[in-house]
Design a protein around this motif. Sequence first.
Motif, PDB file in Angstrom:
ATOM      1  N   ASP B  36     -18.998  -1.908 -31.731  1.00 35.42           N
ATOM      2  CA  ASP B  36     -17.727  -1.355 -32.197  1.00 35.42           C
ATOM      3  C   ASP B  36     -17.968   0.094 -32.585  1.00 35.42           C
ATOM      4  O   ASP B  36     -19.028   0.429 -33.103  1.00 35.42           O
ATOM      5  CB  ASP B  36     -17.241  -2.111 -33.452  1.00 35.42           C
ATOM      6  N   ASP B  37     -16.981   0.933 -32.326  1.00 41.30           N
ATOM      7  CA  ASP B  37     -17.026   2.334 -32.731  1.00 41.30           C
ATOM      8  C   ASP B  37     -18.337   3.017 -32.328  1.00 41.30           C
ATOM      9  O   ASP B  37     -19.078   3.502 -33.177  1.00 41.30           O
ATOM     10  CB  ASP B  37     -16.829   2.432 -34.258  1.00 41.30           C
ATOM     11  N   LYS B  39     -20.948   5.872 -30.583  1.00 40.04           N
ATOM     12  CA  LYS B  39     -20.998   7.317 -30.373  1.00 40.04           C
ATOM     13  C   LYS B  39     -20.838   7.615 -28.884  1.00 40.04           C
ATOM     14  O   LYS B  39     -20.054   8.450 -28.482  1.00 40.04           O
ATOM     15  CB  LYS B  39     -22.353   7.854 -30.875  1.00 40.04           C
ATOM     16  N   SER B  41     -20.474   5.672 -25.068  1.00 41.60           N
ATOM     17  CA  SER B  41     -20.308   4.397 -24.367  1.00 41.60           C
ATOM     18  C   SER B  41     -20.356   4.642 -22.872  1.00 41.60           C
ATOM     19  O   SER B  41     -19.793   5.615 -22.365  1.00 41.60           O
ATOM     20  CB  SER B  41     -18.991   3.737 -24.774  1.00 41.60           C
ATOM     21  N   ASP B  61     -23.438   0.659 -25.129  1.00 44.19           N
ATOM     22  CA  ASP B  61     -22.891   1.473 -26.205  1.00 44.19           C
ATOM     23  C   ASP B  61     -24.047   1.942 -27.074  1.00 44.19           C
ATOM     24  O   ASP B  61     -24.991   1.188 -27.321  1.00 44.19           O
ATOM     25  CB  ASP B  61     -21.907   0.666 -27.068  1.00 44.19           C
ATOM     26  N   LYS B  64     -23.504   5.292 -33.758  1.00 45.92           N
ATOM     27  CA  LYS B  64     -23.715   6.537 -34.500  1.00 45.92           C
ATOM     28  C   LYS B  64     -24.950   6.436 -35.379  1.00 45.92           C
ATOM     29  O   LYS B  64     -25.220   5.396 -35.969  1.00 45.92           O
ATOM     30  CB  LYS B  64     -22.489   6.823 -35.373  1.00 45.92           C
ATOM     31  N   ASP B 104     -17.701  10.020 -28.030  1.00 43.00           N
ATOM     32  CA  ASP B 104     -16.540  10.087 -28.926  1.00 43.00           C
ATOM     33  C   ASP B 104     -15.246   9.960 -28.118  1.00 43.00           C
ATOM     34  O   ASP B 104     -14.265  10.654 -28.390  1.00 43.00           O
ATOM     35  CB  ASP B 104     -16.523  11.407 -29.716  1.00 43.00           C
TER      36      ASP B 104
END
Lengths: 432, 287
Positions: B36-37, B39, B41, B61, B64, B104
Amino acid sequence: MNKSLEINTDARRKASLDKRNAAEKRFRWYGRVAIGFGIACLVFLFVDIISKGIGAFNQTYIAMQVTFDEQELGLTPQSSEAEIRAASFESFLKASLREAYPDVTERRAKRQLYSIVSSDTSFMLRDMVLATPSLMGTTQTVNMIADDDVDMYYKYSFGRDLSEGEEIGRLSKLQKEIVAELYDLERIGTRFNSTFFTNSDSRDPESAGIYGAALGSFFMLVVTLVLSFPIAIAAAIYLEEFAPKNKITDFIEVNINNLAAVPSVIFGLLGLAVFINFFGMPRSVPLVGGLVLTLMTLPTIIISSRAAIKSVPPSIREAALGMGASKVQTVIHHVLPLAMPGMLTGTIIGMARALGETAPLLMIGMVAFIVEPPVGIMDSATALPVQIFLWLDSPERAFVEKTSAAIMVLLAFLIFMNSFAVWLRKRLERRW
Amino acid sequence: MNKEIESSVSVDKSEQSVSAEFVADSYTTVGEPLLDDPKISIRNGNVFYAEKQAIFDVNLDIGKQQVISMIGPSGCGKSTFIRCLNRMNDTIDICRVEGEFRMDGEDIHDSKLDVVELRARVGMVFQKPNPFPKSIYENVAYGARIHGLTDNRVQLDELVEQSLIRCGLWNEVKDRLDEPGTGLSGGQQQRLCIARAIAVDPQVILMDEPCSALDPIATATIEELINELSESFTICIVTHSMQQAARVSTRTAYFHLGKLIEVNDTAKVFTNPEHQLTEEYITGRIG
């Protein structure tokens, strides 16, 4: 001892080792012989040229008493420049010579007497009076440049026990006597020949010099350098760093390599056809010579510059690109400084080649007899190697000496340029 | 330049015989490649050298402030893969990249994206230390200069000092900043390269086998540095040393013949690998 094969391995190894050592020794000797041969040729060349040419750096002078007679010349210390220029110094010189040798009365003998000094002597006397008009009315001892035959005779034959055929310098009996007499009076001698470096070409060997030719070569090299260095570097950088690798660039590369091997006379023909016939540029000028030599040196400089760029480690480029430098920044900040020594060396060697080049210059008319030294790139001029070529063709014995001396000067320039290239490479090559 | 890179990433034929069962063209990466989320992908990443495919359908992925290590036998495409993340592969004419690479949410391979800007955000440290043949100071200041990061000399001095301090190099070189960077020892050179990379304040640092040319002591220093840097940067490190991967990274990705076989927490990969090939590799039966 290898028992199973019944071979004495130790003995065999020993034998093969001896053979190998002998081969190595032989090979070393081949190399030494080759280098020795090269050095011997070089020494022979140098000894030959220097022994022939060294004499040209000395010139025979004759000291003569000259009375600047006011009546004879029709001049006074107050005479204007125009008057001095109009005066007949030639007949004055002849009169002075006759005065010095009153015994010489016969016409032929007189002519022989006149020709012991250079035919430029009357100009020299005029220039003396022009410089200091107060000389008028005084008696001076003037060092006159001897005629080339006297020069040759005095330097190579005089005082030596030579038979008629071996003597150098076509002097008559009377002239030889005069030389001997002058020698006894210590009025003849040799001095450093500055004329050789300050005069341009001349019909008379004693007043011929290389100044004009050297200046012509200089102007030509300036044109060549100004054009070929930036063009070649730009081409090399583009081909090496930016050009896509495809058939067109391959084709260009093959052609550049071929051009480097094209005989230089072809470039001369090209220059004649393009610059002179098509663009209507004047003949015999350093500009056209420089353009032709530019065409000739471009491939050489491009090839060496590309090699220099290629030798820059790719890791430096990666580092710069990885930092976010653009392609141009990478090249200018990192590749160029590292490749510069190689590029400069290539350029200087190209220039040295251009300096020694004769054939293409013959094609564009830089082979003319030019007495006045050029003042710019659009002035008729000749070049050092062409001057050598011209003198080589002259029948006078004194020109043989001049030719070798001019070759020495040219070789000195070439050696200087090549050592400068080596020094520059050593200096700029940073080993980090 | 191109040739060298090519050879370093081309698939080594001799390795192919080792891959016992793994031959299928379609496959799924085992473990937890997606986050998830993230930096960065990557979806369906494919890389070709001319006709030859070097990377096959990679989905991954990268989180961060995470250190992810890429391991795998020589020629498996690890280097090629991380070079896609700052588009260093652009410099190779025959290289073609397909798929979706986002940082991002922004497409890295978008033709509108300025590669200069991307590389300022994604720094890189190479296998062989490659400081510029300039002074130590100039090496670190170079990025700031070309990106115009500082206004004056005082700021630049400050930036150089901070970058060198962060890499633990300051005390060793502060008295000889004018000396050539290439005069340092191998380990110092590599730290200088890292200082150079962090001086432009990137978000991601790619490291392509940064310790393979160094001795164990220099390696330990660098590894320590990576641990410290991981607090501020996302780091992708390619390594041949499994111990190193275990020491510095939180996640590990195992590549084999251009395919991403397994992605998991580093501890899990090394203690309890899910895929047979991973296990063979970490136990030394491959590579």
